[in-house]
Motif scaffolding. Sequence first.
Motif, PDB file in Angstrom:
ATOM      1  N   GLN A 169     -42.546   7.043  31.000  1.00  0.00           N
ATOM      2  CA  GLN A 169     -43.846   7.658  30.742  1.00  0.00           C
ATOM      3  C   GLN A 169     -43.744   8.807  29.746  1.00  0.00           C
ATOM      4  O   GLN A 169     -44.577   8.949  28.854  1.00  0.00           O
ATOM      5  CB  GLN A 169     -44.460   8.138  32.050  1.00  0.00           C
ATOM      6  N   GLU A 207     -46.500  -0.084  29.249  1.00  0.00           N
ATOM      7  CA  GLU A 207     -47.240   1.170  29.421  1.00  0.00           C
ATOM      8  C   GLU A 207     -48.186   1.408  28.246  1.00  0.00           C
ATOM      9  O   GLU A 207     -49.316   1.881  28.427  1.00  0.00           O
ATOM     10  CB  GLU A 207     -46.254   2.332  29.560  1.00  0.00           C
ATOM     11  N   ARG A 210     -51.119  -0.764  28.769  1.00  0.00           N
ATOM     12  CA  ARG A 210     -51.973  -0.233  29.828  1.00  0.00           C
ATOM     13  C   ARG A 210     -52.876   0.875  29.302  1.00  0.00           C
ATOM     14  O   ARG A 210     -54.010   1.043  29.760  1.00  0.00           O
ATOM     15  CB  ARG A 210     -51.105   0.299  30.975  1.00  0.00           C
ATOM     16  N   GLN A 211     -52.383   1.626  28.306  1.00  0.00           N
ATOM     17  CA  GLN A 211     -53.169   2.690  27.701  1.00  0.00           C
ATOM     18  C   GLN A 211     -53.980   2.211  26.499  1.00  0.00           C
ATOM     19  O   GLN A 211     -54.585   3.019  25.794  1.00  0.00           O
ATOM     20  CB  GLN A 211     -52.244   3.843  27.281  1.00  0.00           C
ATOM     21  N   ASP A 213     -53.206   1.158  23.577  1.00  0.00           N
ATOM     22  CA  ASP A 213     -52.791   1.671  22.264  1.00  0.00           C
ATOM     23  C   ASP A 213     -52.110   0.528  21.518  1.00  0.00           C
ATOM     24  O   ASP A 213     -50.886   0.367  21.549  1.00  0.00           O
ATOM     25  CB  ASP A 213     -51.839   2.848  22.441  1.00  0.00           C
TER      26      ASP A 213
END
Length: 794
Positions: A169, A207, A210-211, A213
């Motif tokens: 993260q 990740e 998930r965001q 981007d």
Amino acid sequence: MTPTAFAEAHLRSFSSKKIDSMAASSPSAMGEFSFFKGITLYVVKKSSRRQGMRCRVVVTNIMIENTGGSRNLGDLKGAEESSAKKPQLELRKPAPTVDPVDTPVTKRVHRVDVPVKVGLNVRPKVQVRPKRISGHSKNVRAKVPRLLTSHREARPRFSNAVACSPEIQSLVAALRKSWRQSRSIDDVMKKHPKPLSPFDITCVLTELQRQHDWRCTLEVFSWSKKQSWYCPNSRLYTRLIGFLGREGRVHNATLLFQEMLLEKCQADQYTYTALVNAYGKAKMFEEALAVFSHMKESNEPNCQPNTVTCNALIDALVKGGLYDQAIQVFFDMRDGTNGLEHGCEPNVITYNVLIDALCKEGLLDIGMKVLQYMRDGNTDQSVQPNSATYNTLINACGKGGLYEKAEELVDLMVEHGVQPDHITYTALIDAYGKAGLWENAENTFKGMKGTNVSVDVMAYTAMIDAYGREGLYQKAEEMFKMMQHSGLRPNQVTYLSLMEAYGKAGLPEESRNVFNIMRESGYEGNVLIYSSLIDAYGKAGNYLEAARMLDMMRRAGCQPNLITYSAILSSCCKSNCWVEAQVLLRRLQVSESEMERTLFMLINGCEINDKLWEDVANMFNGLTRQPKAAQLSFYNSLLDTLWTRGFGERACRVLRHAKEKQVYDDSFYIFSKSEWCLDLHRLSVGGAITMLTVWLGELHHALVWGEDAPESVVIVTGKGSHSKSKSSVLKTPVDLQLAQLCSPFTDVVGNCGRVSASGDDVQNWLLSPCTSQRLRLVDVEYCDNKVVSSRRTS
């Protein structure tokens, strides 16, 4: 050595060695197993990181069956050579009474219990997957064997739920920050304290997805491919193609698919399904149909379409308005024709996708017919609706303000033995809220808390939204605090609902405070959040602060959309002084967007010419790919602004454009032999007056050409709570407009949201000479924001 002793010796070594290294060093050992009769072997493979994913496999209970009765190795070989039909080797689930291995099995081991049959004395079929060997300057490859199964269609999809450690993260946060500042991630990767593995790259990509981007995702993927230790596989490509399609980056998805083929990665039905989804979301229906046709014509069994592919195509076709083709695909699935003979039978998800797509396009009546077909169709192919089927229809009824039909669906749901869940209750609360029945929504919420159904964030959010729509910001505030005390964490939609409640009550500063609290909680503003702030400040008359919110929105990387333009137009048309609103409108005039400049010229009184109407038509054509609800909100705000400004002719032409684009579809007009009805309850004031005037003109035209008048003519101005109140938003202006036209319409007894008149009275009134004169629209001309003249147009 006897076969049993040979097996026991190897079992002790397998508990501490990998199958890969054993197969590479002693290939004959794998083949020796096929000579054992009635011996159960248990092979344990330790955890290993390979090809960007964590791979833990246990091959259990290899049962070897042989027609020969001898355990002698030489006899078995001779029996094999003389046998015409070779026996089979089969992987079966071990019996519960058998103890596999004395050595304890590695933790978190996934068992692979799939039937695999190979011939005796033949090693199991393996797939050689290239893998780079670290520490070599040359392009050296290592063989990584992997057991193949005969059930490729049942293989698990690559999961999106890969656990993300705090280290990953923090790395993702550093990568996103570096990408925003310098458009490069090389420095972050070089300064990372630990060497990255393929599994770490997979976690980083997960990740970032998930965001949402996509830019940074592609940059990390591009960097990873340059590393000697990383080699992406077809599943990772498929996953990225699906992600880009969901983000609307169909061009990047297509390029990634071409790169996948160049890298010799085999595309399968999951890859093509991801492409169909991407093209469907981008409304590129010809390309989606071309991919689907290629799948049907393919000779590769792994590329044939399945039910998931067909569901994605049906969803895309319905969203594009190609209803006939969508229904044809459904019939082909049901009948097993036109290349969909195997593995494409419609299931409940197929029906749910079809109903959901129809409801999103405003075709609720057709969705109800599909539900009826599910229950009462052919018994051999009938599919029972589940809770998701009913929830989709109930949610659609709620968005349309049809709370009575939503109640009927809940009763029907219980009658057919389907238990309502938290989504059902939330959809019903939302339906009551949109109809203005906050007390009914409150009772449903309390009843929901009294049942075994869990009250989640969305239920609280729906209740806050119901209070906010009626201006009850104090109740919305209390519900928000109750939600926090229950231990639930508000999401962006919750904060947005509370902000809109304050904005509707004329409290923009409180709405701004909620925005600041939301950012402190870790959420960033999006288009809807900033549009809500613009709307709150604009309706309060603080146009300077509304303009600053628009500038802040652009600096945050959020581009305005139809919701933003609707908020700007709605704020300006409620202004008592158009000059003050110019502070906000000038942002549109100096914008780099051609659409915003065209919109400014249309509403600001610029001279109308053919070039401007051509630009306006192009602007409207570009809106067709937007959600229908957003289009409806935009056209309502635009018509409201034009009517408020006195641009009757422009409003009339904009309405015709909207009707051509099916934004105002047949649900607004009902024509039958007994009744003509106009439904205005979903429109703004300006939109309702414009549509009413144009509709009466169309009735006049029809009666002049000999159309028979119906028994009654009805105009609907409100439903739900608005049907019981004489002070609703549309009631007063519509009654005033009808009174100015000297119409024969009167209120319906017991329903203030409807006015009606007999068909004969309406015919006599419309055919009178004075009425046709009153139905002519007035277009006002401005100079320096002052009215200089007006002209009438038919």
